[in-house]
Scaffold this active site. Structure first.
Site, PDB file in Angstrom:
ATOM      1  N   THR A 237      24.377   1.046 -14.573  1.00 51.08           N
ATOM      2  CA  THR A 237      24.523   1.560 -15.578  1.00 51.08           C
ATOM      3  C   THR A 237      22.818   0.974 -15.873  1.00 51.08           C
ATOM      4  O   THR A 237      22.610  -0.621 -15.984  1.00 51.08           O
ATOM      5  CB  THR A 237      24.956   0.761 -16.527  1.00 51.08           C
ATOM      6  N   CYS A 329       4.845 -14.746  -7.117  1.00 49.87           N
ATOM      7  CA  CYS A 329       5.973 -14.041  -6.179  1.00 49.87           C
ATOM      8  C   CYS A 329       6.022 -15.348  -4.453  1.00 49.87           C
ATOM      9  O   CYS A 329       7.043 -15.731  -4.048  1.00 49.87           O
ATOM     10  CB  CYS A 329       6.045 -12.772  -5.519  1.00 49.87           C
TER      11      CYS A 329
END
Length: 389
Positions: A237, A329
């Protein structure tokens, strides 16, 4: 507080926050639902796609995919392209200074049977178009080169590389543009880019909303399963509030890019001049401070050889200055920067890098405060220096 970590994430723009809150409150229906509320959400989604297309000359709304961010965009682009192009050849050309979301993905593809050439950068952090062209073989199906390096801010010759690939029509060109959108002008069509990744939280937008441009001639293999959203390439979604807010953030950033670049290059010049006055600190990357050079306008990276970078970062934080070491990261790793090592810098220098990345809220006063604080911090740390044998 002085936030100099814009490469990791940017403060959200006030208008973006208000837009996202409004959409969350009013348009919470699933955009795949057939009822009126669902279709209203669908219309907002597609309107946002059209806004994005209008920001990148020569692209159409259907060329753009909404993702959760740059890492997912890079994964979908590289894995999807590699698997769909395997019949043309299983050789990939990339650089050794890519973000982990590209570098590690290519490493994974090596384990699945692809051959990958990792090109080293020069001392300024730039990989030459000549090197890319020389690495091509008759088995090369994909080239992936970032636009702006996320650690040192080096600008790669994307347009030159794209033009050299033009005569090799069977090679797909992917560009990680996460750090360049809103900082540098971007011409996807003129640079012959087939796949382009971006993310909203680097331009004053929300986290969890990214973009992937896919040239209409390409058909990517599916990386995910489980739904037909976003052409089946990114099922699930859609996050309509984040997407609408992201479209606004991208529009604000890209429309103001020329003025931002001019102002930030001036700030970069002031900060580099400051570093030049502190002998213990060494600038990494290009010294360029103008449009068309080898450096992005908003990033300055330096090393203090013999000093752990987290020590500098924490001491600056004591004075309300927030900076970083490597990319967000990779910041928890104690290993030397892969990027700096691949630029040919010694291990001691690659183990002591600090990144400063600024944004719209910064001016001369903030840079002066950073400079004076850096001078003070270095004086306090000098007795603690440790040199590697």
């Amino acid at each position: 507080m002085y936030y100099f970590d814009h490469c990791a994430s940017t403060p959200p723009h006030g208008d973006v926050i208000r837009t996202m809150a409004e959409i969350m409150a009013k348009h919470y229906a699933n955009p795949s639902s057939l009822h009126r509320s669902g279709q209203e959400a669908r219309n907002l989604l597609e309107r946002s796609r059209s806004v994005i297309a209008g920001l990148f000359a020569g692209t159409e709304a259907n060329d753009w995919l909404f993702t959760s961010g740059g890492t997912e965009s890079n994964n979908i682009a590289i894995v999807g392209a590699a698997r769909s192009l395997a019949r043309n050849g299983k050789h990939i050309v990339t650089t050794a200074i890519e973000h982990p979301s590209v570098y590690d993905t290519c490493r994974q593809l090596e384990q699945e049977g692809w051959t990958v050439t990792y090109l080293r950068a020069d001392e300024t952090g730039v990989v030459s178009a000549d090197a890319v062209e020389a690495a091509l073989t008759d088995q090369t199906s994909l080239v992936s080169v970032m636009h702006v390096n996320n650690e040192v801010g080096s600008v790669q010759p994307i347009a030159d590389i794209g033009q050299r690939l033009k005569s090799r029509g069977n090679i797909v060109f992917h560009v990680d543009g996460v750090q360049s959108v809103g900082k540098l002008p971007i011409d996807l069509v003129g640079s012959r880019v087939d796949l382009f990744s971006a993310t909203a939280h680097k331009v004053g937008g929300p986290r969890g909303a990214g973009l992937l441009y896919i040239h209409p001639r390409l058909q990517l293999a599916q990386v995910y399963r489980g739904g037909g959203q976003e052409r089946g390439l990114r099922p699930g979604t859609e996050n309509v509030p984040a997407i609408v807010a992201a479209a606004k953030a991208f529009r604000l950033a890209i429309e103001s890019q020329p003025a931002r670049a001019e102002r930030m290059y001036a700030l970069r010049q002031r900060l580099i001049a400051c570093l030049d006055g502190i002998p213990e600190l060494m600038l990494n990357g290009s010294r360029d401070t103008g449009i068309g050079g080898k450096a992005a306008p908003n990033i300055v990276h330096f090393s203090y050889p013999g000093m752990k970078p987290e020590v500098i970062v924490h001491m600056l934080e004591q004075h309300e200055i927030l900076t970083s070491t490597k990319s967000a990261c990779s910041s928890k790793s104690d290993e030397p920067s892969r990027v700096l090592l691949e630029m040919g810098l010694p291990r001691e220098r690659a183990s002591s890098g600090v990144r400063v990345s600024f944004g719209d809220e910064h001016g001369d006063a903030e840079i002066e405060w950073l400079c004076s604080t850096l001078e003070m911090v270095v004086q306090k740390l000098k007795p603690l220096e440790r040199r590697e044998d």
